[in-house]
Every structure is written in structure tokens, then in C-alpha cells.
Design a protein around this motif. Structure first.
Motif, PDB file in Angstrom:
ATOM      1  N   VAL A   1       0.837  -1.200   0.000  1.00 32.77           N
ATOM      2  CA  VAL A   1       0.000   0.000   0.000  1.00 32.77           C
ATOM      3  C   VAL A   1       0.870   1.248   0.000  1.00 32.77           C
ATOM      4  O   VAL A   1       0.572   2.227  -0.699  1.00 32.77           O
TER       5      VAL A   1
ATOM      6  N   ARG B   1      -5.233   0.158  -4.801  1.00 30.53           N
ATOM      7  CA  ARG B   1      -4.892   0.593  -3.448  1.00 30.53           C
ATOM      8  C   ARG B   1      -6.132   0.595  -2.568  1.00 30.53           C
ATOM      9  O   ARG B   1      -6.115   0.131  -1.433  1.00 30.53           O
TER      10      ARG B   1
ATOM     11  N   ASP C   1       0.732   4.130  -2.815  1.00 32.52           N
ATOM     12  CA  ASP C   1       0.453   5.530  -2.477  1.00 32.52           C
ATOM     13  C   ASP C   1       1.280   6.489  -3.335  1.00 32.52           C
ATOM     14  O   ASP C   1       0.838   7.587  -3.655  1.00 32.52           O
TER      15      ASP C   1
END
Length: 102
Positions: free
Chosen positions: A18, A35, A22
């Protein structure tokens, strides 16, 4: 039908993935959707196998068969740019440069 195989003790965590997503998600809508799926809909653990429908008769399989995260530190020299390279900030990379189109 989507299918996920989860593992609690895989060397890579969902949070590691994740964090990487990002960085890319603001510039790619599909990465942003991935995500969101990882953070909102997926249970704890790491997805070692994903089966996702692409079309009604076609599915995509993603499998993590082996992962080895070494405990040795990576030498700082691995992160130094060679003299013939130049550092460019991310927004500059994403811009189209019309002077280089030939």
C-alpha cells in the motif's frame, strides 16, 4: 468470480505494498482502485494468489510463489546516481516535453 488466497506470515506485508501504491496512485486511476481494494476490502495478511475476472470468460492469475528478503543491509553506493545521469523530480518526469518529439 474473484478469489484471494491470504498468508499471515509472508515476508512482505499488505502495508508495504500500500505504501508503494500511495506513490503511484495519484497519477494512475487503476492503481488508485487497487490501493483502495487492498485497504478497504481485503482481509489482513498478504495476498499470495489473486484470481481476478478480466472478461466473462477470461481471468487473470497473480501468484507470489517465492519471496526472499535478505537481512543484509544494502550498501549506500547502490543508491548513488552515476555521473552520466541527472536527478529529475517526479512531476517533471510526468510532463510531456514537446521539444523531444521528433
Amino acid at each position: 468470480k474473484p478469489e484471494i488466497h491470504m498468508c499471515d506470515d509472508f515476508p512482505i506485508t499488505k502495508n508495504m505494498v500500500v505504501t508503494l501504491l500511495d506513490l503511484v496512485a495519484p497519477h494512475h486511476p487503476n492503481i488508485s482502485k487497487l490501493r483502495n481494494f487492498l485497504t478497504v476490502k481485503m482481509p489482513e495478511g498478504f495476498p499470495i494468489k489473486l484470481t481476478l475476472p478480466v472478461f466473462p470468460t477470461i481471468s487473470a492469475d497473480v501468484t507470489f510463489a517465492e519471496c526472499d528478503i535478505g537481512t543484509e543491509m544494502v550498501p549506500q553506493s547502490m543508491f548513488e546516481l552515476p555521473d552520466e545521469y541527472r536527478r529529475v523530480e517526479l512531476p517533471q518526469i510526468l510532463e510531456v516535453n514537446p521539444t523531444n518529439t521528433s
